[in-house]
Write an enzyme that holds these catalytic residues in place. Sequence first.
Site, mmCIF file in Angstrom:
data_model
loop_
_atom_site.group_PDB
_atom_site.id
_atom_site.type_symbol
_atom_site.label_atom_id
_atom_site.label_comp_id
_atom_site.label_asym_id
_atom_site.label_seq_id
_atom_site.Cartn_x
_atom_site.Cartn_y
_atom_site.Cartn_z
ATOM 1 N N LYS A 200 104.732 6.177 23.150
ATOM 2 C CA LYS A 200 103.766 6.153 24.252
ATOM 3 C C LYS A 200 104.479 6.499 25.562
ATOM 4 C CE LYS A 200 100.569 3.132 26.672
ATOM 5 N NZ LYS A 200 99.904 1.847 26.773
ATOM 6 N N GLU A 206 115.336 3.321 20.940
ATOM 7 C CA GLU A 206 115.446 3.597 19.501
ATOM 8 C C GLU A 206 114.908 4.986 19.175
ATOM 9 O OE1 GLU A 206 114.189 0.903 20.879
ATOM 10 O OE2 GLU A 206 114.680 -0.901 19.722
ATOM 11 N N GLY A 261 100.125 0.061 23.015
ATOM 12 C CA GLY A 261 101.004 0.536 21.931
ATOM 13 C C GLY A 261 100.609 -0.028 20.578
ATOM 14 N N ARG A 262 100.336 -1.337 20.525
ATOM 15 C CA ARG A 262 100.044 -1.962 19.223
ATOM 16 C C ARG A 262 98.618 -1.691 18.746
ATOM 17 N NH1 ARG A 262 101.475 -5.361 23.147
ATOM 18 N NH2 ARG A 262 99.966 -6.807 24.034
ATOM 19 N N GLU A 347 102.642 -10.164 19.708
ATOM 20 C CA GLU A 347 102.909 -9.498 20.990
ATOM 21 C C GLU A 347 101.696 -9.656 21.920
ATOM 22 O OE1 GLU A 347 103.772 -5.096 21.631
ATOM 23 O OE2 GLU A 347 105.813 -5.847 21.514
ATOM 24 N N HIS A 378 105.987 -16.806 -5.875
ATOM 25 C CA HIS A 378 107.298 -17.091 -6.466
ATOM 26 C C HIS A 378 108.366 -17.203 -5.388
ATOM 27 C CE1 HIS A 378 105.466 -16.361 -10.372
ATOM 28 N NE2 HIS A 378 104.825 -15.366 -9.766
ATOM 29 N N LYS A 506 115.342 -5.733 26.618
ATOM 30 C CA LYS A 506 115.665 -4.306 26.809
ATOM 31 C C LYS A 506 116.652 -4.155 27.965
ATOM 32 C CE LYS A 506 111.278 -2.158 25.469
ATOM 33 N NZ LYS A 506 110.152 -1.401 25.986
HETATM 34 O O1 G6P Z 1 105.593 3.853 22.007
HETATM 35 P P1 G6P Z 1 106.746 3.407 22.818
HETATM 36 O O2 G6P Z 1 106.538 3.634 24.284
HETATM 37 O O3 G6P Z 1 108.024 4.055 22.346
HETATM 38 O O4 G6P Z 1 106.895 1.868 22.656
HETATM 39 C C1 G6P Z 1 107.212 1.263 21.444
HETATM 40 C C2 G6P Z 1 107.132 -0.249 21.564
HETATM 41 O O5 G6P Z 1 107.986 -0.639 22.638
HETATM 42 C C3 G6P Z 1 108.039 -2.023 22.955
HETATM 43 O O6 G6P Z 1 108.628 -2.738 21.923
HETATM 44 C C4 G6P Z 1 106.665 -2.591 23.212
HETATM 45 O O7 G6P Z 1 106.765 -3.983 23.317
HETATM 46 C C5 G6P Z 1 105.726 -2.232 22.082
HETATM 47 O O8 G6P Z 1 104.426 -2.659 22.404
HETATM 48 C C6 G6P Z 1 105.718 -0.738 21.854
HETATM 49 O O9 G6P Z 1 104.853 -0.442 20.797
#
Ligand code: G6P
Length: 541
Positions: A200, A206, A261-262, A347, A378, A506
């Site tokens: 986003k 990462e 994002g989620r 979150e 199990h 972060k």
């Molecule tokens: O899609 P991006 O901007 O790379 O973000 C990826 C993720 O980053 C962070 O962990 C936020 O807490 C998430 O809500 C998000 O989905």
Amino acid sequence: MSNTAFIKPALAEHKARLLEEGLQTLFAKDTNRFEQFSAQCNGLLLDYSKNLIDEDSFAQLLDLAEKADLRKKVEAMFKGEPINNTEKRQVLHTALRANPNDISNAIAEDITTAKNRIYELSDKLSSGKLKGHTGKQIDTVVNIGVGGSDLGPYMAVEALTAYHAQDTRFVFVSNIDPVHISRTLKSCDPETTLFIICSKTFTTLETLANANAARDWFLTHQPDEAAIGAHFLAVSTNLEAAAKFGIPEQNLYPMWDWVGGRYSLWSAIGITIALAIGKQQFESFLSGAREMDQHFRQADFKANLPVIMALLGIWYSDYFGAQTQALICYDQNLSQFPAYLQQLDMESNGKSVKKNGQAVDYATGAILWGGVGTNTQHSFHQLIHQGTHLIPVDFIVGTRSTDPISDQQAALFSNCLAQSQAMMQGRSKSSLIEELNDQGVEGVDATFLADHRYVEGNKPSNTLVYEKLTPYVLGQLIALYEHKIFAQSVLWDINAFDQWGVELGKQLSKQITSVLHDPGKADQQDSSTRGLIEFFSRHQK
Ligand SMILES: O=P(O)(O)OC[C@H]1O[C@H](O)[C@H](O)[C@@H](O)[C@@H]1O
């Protein structure tokens, strides 16, 4: 559990009474419990009769929703008011699955254009016309993203395996751990792999690290930068940064800041889902969610699946002090659903201040965990049945398999029912002693064994049942949980759509990375962090 403002005395009394009375008695007293405490939305059944509620207490719970003005707040979300008040943003993931006529023209056109571009790509992939730079057909799609840009698409592509339109391999890379991208690249052919960079913000550590690694790997095999156009796409709100990374304009897919994002698998972040299942099935996925949206907006609270589940979650968190909530999917297709829901729920509702910034004095979002039944039986069910914690469970199960073999689906289904039944009714000491006596075990030996075998029962659960997992059903399930989580946030008066807590880690990771590169800066760190950094530095060769 501190609860000065949130706990209603009448409900607290109901809780004490119901716990004392117990689920078995509630079932014995009312043979119509299933009819009374079950509801449906277009083929999706929620049986919530195995909960510690009766008519009076449930009416009081429904009243909590009325008092919180839930109906009005639901409308505010759907109508695009900026309910994400700390980021001053609208929350419009529901617009991504709405009929274009039902949403504002300002966004309807953008959504349709983006969707049509994705469907074109999907048609090309399924008809074998999507080619790499040497003219070979694309056979592997690698999604590079993390958090919401990974968990939802990964979960759905896995869950809908039975509906994949072609044999393309889909791989998801998320972790900064180099093992993840490096093992993936080893299994890829640079002539036939398509990388989709999903972020986003296009600033996530990462994702950028893994995208760079993928591009470097690609360029070592094919040094011509122009070839990137046939192998790299990006989805982002930050198209400028994606273009700077080297993605050609025609390969950029937009999303918007009004999609969290989620909640973003409904946007172009869900491109892998559409590529995997094709336009028709993706539309059906959207329609499952859309019909759950309508149900959430229109159904009476007492028949409203997300509202009922939200209230029951609050009942156990805030009145019974349950700290965790388990989700057990008796459907192998849903193996990634608990991990996906962990982000969606924790979150969103892992907050300790109200929307106005005041601290809450009651429990908010529960710790969500789970897995796939029957495997979980199990591993951790022992603790649910005989441990010291109260753990409400959501069971999810289908009546028919996507991949039937013999009578295994009936065995799966009956195991699911047996677990909720065992949780509800337990096993009494007297029946255990009787059984032991029949087996020739008497006196203190029988009592001793009965003490250990005793299962208290009285443990609540919901069971969600559908016919067969389809794109439509998956759409319903996801939207159901999205709305449950939102309804809870309204009752708790918290903002479900920001995630400031993630930021601190972060920021600190950036500082620590700079110390790892320049150990001279280590003395600004606490002694634990400094000691660990020194250990890292000493063990680099
Ligand atoms: O899609 P991006 O901007 O790379 O973000 C990826 C993720 O980053 C962070 O962990 C936020 O807490 C998430 O809500 C998000 O989905």
